[in-house]
Design a protein around this motif. Structure first.
Motif, short mmCIF file in Angstrom:
data_model
loop_
_atom_site.label_atom_id
_atom_site.label_comp_id
_atom_site.label_asym_id
_atom_site.label_seq_id
_atom_site.Cartn_x
_atom_site.Cartn_y
_atom_site.Cartn_z
N VAL A 109 42.53 22.87 44.55
CA VAL A 109 43.60 23.75 44.05
C VAL A 109 43.06 25.18 44.04
CG1 VAL A 109 45.11 24.31 42.11
CG2 VAL A 109 44.55 21.92 42.59
N THR A 110 43.93 26.11 44.42
CA THR A 110 43.55 27.53 44.42
C THR A 110 44.42 28.30 43.44
OG1 THR A 110 42.80 27.48 46.72
CG2 THR A 110 43.34 29.63 45.79
N MET A 111 43.76 29.03 42.55
CA MET A 111 44.47 29.93 41.64
C MET A 111 44.42 31.33 42.25
SD MET A 111 43.89 30.62 37.55
CE MET A 111 42.11 30.77 37.76
N ASP A 112 45.60 31.87 42.56
CA ASP A 112 45.68 33.12 43.28
C ASP A 112 45.23 34.31 42.44
OD1 ASP A 112 46.70 31.80 45.48
OD2 ASP A 112 48.79 32.10 44.87
N LYS A 113 44.70 35.30 43.12
CA LYS A 113 44.40 36.58 42.47
C LYS A 113 45.69 37.15 41.91
CE LYS A 113 42.47 41.16 43.43
NZ LYS A 113 41.75 42.02 44.42
N GLY A 114 45.62 37.69 40.70
CA GLY A 114 46.80 38.26 40.06
C GLY A 114 47.58 37.27 39.22
N THR A 115 47.09 36.03 39.09
CA THR A 115 47.75 35.07 38.19
C THR A 115 47.75 35.64 36.78
OG1 THR A 115 47.06 33.18 39.56
CG2 THR A 115 47.68 32.73 37.27
#
Length: 296
Positions: A109-115
């Motif tokens: 799973v990837t948590m995007d930059k700017g979350t």
């Protein structure tokens, strides 16, 4: 012949006026004038004021030439720049959290930059964001992002198109409360070629050559920061049509220091059932480095 001489070391207003009066009284042409009761009194005051202003201005200009005595911030910054020192920008409060996805699936799973995450302190809501893409794989079926750093503020970006014919073009970060430690500089080849290169902050000149993808950071006289690029001797030179993107966090400074409870504003990595555990409350938010700190 007049024998009276000006005492140029007297810069006090009254002393200047007395010196001018004594000089004129010593002139044969004005020996019988009443300097207190004539129009000459007005002229003496005017001349004394003018001389006093010039003396004060010269003193202030001289003070601003030295780091020890300069008082205007832009001059302190400029003098420090001559020594190779860049003042610290405004700082965003940062917090460290663990984020667990309770309903996640998949091999990674990837948590995007700017979350974004919300936090409240003293009835005021603040926004916290991640400043990089973070990927993870489940461990024993647990989807957990560990030791994630959250930055208080808003993640923004600003773009410039390089134009060498514009002699006034400068690459300035337009927000005075931008945290330059979060700055990411990318250069896109052109509007039609979306190839991007990431430029890194130069920390010295010895390691730079004409191919180094590096930028230099400097505070301007308005308190904002400016990004400089190389000239194909020290650092790679930008080309006309290149698109420079400056991405950074704009902070509320120290206002959010101490906040410790964070709630996702939307899904994290595409999943909504999220648990956030705070490992370190928000801290470190501060204004830009002070004049006295720069001087020291």
């Amino acid at each position: 012949m007049a024998s009276n001489k000006f005492i140029v070391s007297d810069l006090d207003f009254d002393a200047i006026k007395l010196n001018l009066k004594a000089f004129l009284q010593d002139q044969p042409e004005f020996s019988d004038y009443n300097f207190e009761g004539s129009g000459f009194a007005v002229l003496l005051v005017t001349l004394a004021y003018n001389t006093h202003y010039l003396g004060f201005n010269a003193n202030m200009v001289a003070n601003e030439m030295y780091l020890d005595s300069a008082d205007i911030r832009k001059n302190v910054v400029s003098l420090a720049k001559m020594l190779g020192y860049t003042p610290a920008s405004a700082k965003s409060p940062t917090a460290v959290v663990d984020i667990t996805l309770n309903n996640a699936t998949g091999s990674s799973v990837t948590m995007d930059k700017g979350t974004s995450f919300s936090a409240t302190i003293e009835n005021t809501d603040y926004n916290f964001v991640t400043n990089e893409d973070i990927s993870m794989s489940p461990q024993d079926g647990v989807y957990k992002f560990s030791d994630v750093t959250l930055y208080e503020g808003t993640l923004v970006n600003f773009k410039y198109t390089v134009d060498s014919t514009d002699v006034d073009q400068r690459f300035i970060i337009p927000n005075v409360n931008a945290d330059t430690s979060t700055l990411r500089v990318t250069v896109q080849t052109s509007i039609s070629d979306t190839t991007q290169e990431v430029y890194k902050l130069a920390t010295g000149l010895k390691s730079l050559d004409n191919t180094s993808k590096a930028y230099i950071l400097s505070e301007t006289d308005t308190g904002k920061f400016e990004v400089y690029f190389g000239d194909d001797v020290i650092g790679k030179k930008l080309l006309d049509g290149n698109i420079v993107t400056l991405e950074y966090v704009v902070s509320n400074l120290a206002d959010a220091n101490g906040v410790s409870t964070f709630t996702p504003k939307s899904s994290v990595g595409g999943f909504t059932n999220v648990t956030v555990v705070t490992k370190s409350a928000a801290q470190g938010g501060a204004e830009a480095e002070s004049k006295e700190s720069i001087r020291f």
